[in-house]
Design an enzyme around this catalytic site. Structure first.
Site, PDB file in Angstrom:
ATOM      1  N   LYS A  83       0.861  -1.185   0.000  1.00  0.00           N
ATOM      2  CA  LYS A  83       0.000   0.000   0.000  1.00  0.00           C
ATOM      3  C   LYS A  83       0.896   1.235   0.000  1.00  0.00           C
ATOM      4  O   LYS A  83       1.793   1.369   0.847  1.00  0.00           O
ATOM      5  CB  LYS A  83      -0.854  -0.025   1.258  1.00  0.00           C
ATOM      6  CG  LYS A  83      -2.251   0.493   1.098  1.00  0.00           C
ATOM      7  CD  LYS A  83      -2.985   0.229   2.417  1.00  0.00           C
ATOM      8  CE  LYS A  83      -4.373   0.762   2.389  1.00  0.00           C
ATOM      9  NZ  LYS A  83      -4.969   0.724   3.729  1.00  0.00           N
TER      10      LYS A  83
HETATM   11  C1  E4P Z   1      -8.277   1.087   4.174  1.00  0.00           C
HETATM   12  O1  E4P Z   1      -7.582   0.733   3.294  1.00  0.00           O
HETATM   13  C2  E4P Z   1      -8.249   2.452   4.743  1.00  0.00           C
HETATM   14  O2  E4P Z   1      -7.014   2.716   5.299  1.00  0.00           O
HETATM   15  C3  E4P Z   1      -9.369   2.583   5.750  1.00  0.00           C
HETATM   16  O3  E4P Z   1     -10.554   2.096   5.144  1.00  0.00           O
HETATM   17  C4  E4P Z   1      -9.539   3.984   6.283  1.00  0.00           C
HETATM   18  O4  E4P Z   1     -10.705   4.012   7.076  1.00  0.00           O
HETATM   19  P1  E4P Z   1     -11.022   5.185   8.125  1.00  0.00           P
HETATM   20  O5  E4P Z   1     -11.295   6.443   7.353  1.00  0.00           O
HETATM   21  O6  E4P Z   1     -12.227   4.699   8.870  1.00  0.00           O
HETATM   22  O7  E4P Z   1      -9.800   5.309   8.990  1.00  0.00           O
END
Ligand code: E4P
Length: 217
Positions: A83
């Site tokens: 990522k």
């Molecule tokens: C996933 O890949 C993201 O990092 C995550 O969904 C972010 O979610 P949040 O906005 O609830 O922290």
């Protein structure tokens, strides 16, 4: 639409995986912090629970350092997706990693133009954050429909991974718009099962069954 679990809680992942609903997992530095565990150890355990892509995020902000971290993370297991943030260095890293066959999830996407950049850099997944858009008074789901149109116009193979999901309506809309994946906290996945008429109907069936005095088997 594929379901990813948005958590580094291995007990929750194991329980959900038993339903057959978990096609992958996404983590981020905040979720690793919440787990209280070592990133290498917990990510390896997650990769042993699910066969699908498991996103592990780099924390470096410069390309060369991102590549070094990606090298460490991708050795954890074959199903790791690296990522990277949607920055110039992040997309350089995306290009380099996908060119040699590594899955890359480009995260922190807040505009359809950013999603276009990620697709052009060869991203395997783009992660538009719908809930964080809603938080500041925009309709996060508009982002998903715009990206779907753009990717279909140019036949990009990058999968739209709806992220920052907060409730079941996000999932319903994502599925109607043709998103490829939604990543959800475990409690949102469990909420998808719920309907009061399902509970009421089951209670009535069981009460009537009790009155028959029968048992099966
Ligand atoms: C996933 O890949 C993201 O990092 C995550 O969904 C972010 O979610 P949040 O906005 O609830 O922290």
């Amino acid at each position: 639409m594929k379901f990813f679990a948005d958590t580094a809680d291995t007990d929750a992942i194991r329980e959900l995986a038993a339903t057959g609903l978990v096609d992958g997992v996404t983590t981020n530095p905040s979720l690793i912090h919440k787990s209280g565990r070592d990133i290498m150890e917990v990510t390896k355990e997650i990769c042993g629970i699910v066969d699908g892509p498991v996103s592990a995020e780099v924390v470096a902000t410069e390309h060369e350092a991102m590549m070094r971290e990606a090298e460490v993370l991708r050795k954890i297991a074959d199903n790791i997706a690296i990522k990277v943030p949607l920055t110039v260095d992040g997309l350089k890293t995306c290009k380099a990693l996908t060119s040699d066959g590594t899955m890359v999830n480009v995260t922190l996407c807040f505009t359809a133009n950013q999603a276009l950049l990620a697709a052009k850099a060869g991203a395997s997944f783009i992660s538009p954050f719908v809930g964080r858009h809603d938080d500041i008074g925009y309709d996060g789901m508009n982002l998903i429909s715009d990206i779907r149109i753009i990717y279909d116009n140019y036949d990009f193979q990058t999968e739209i991974l709806v992220a920052s999901v907060r409730h079941p309506i996000h999932i319903l809309e994502a599925a109607k718009m043709g998103a490829d994946v939604s990543t959800m906290p475990p409690d949102v996945i469990l909420k998808l099962f719920n309907h009061p008429l399902t509970e009421k109907g089951l209670a009535a069936f069981l009460a009537d069954w009790e009155k028959t005095g029968q048992s099966i088997g």
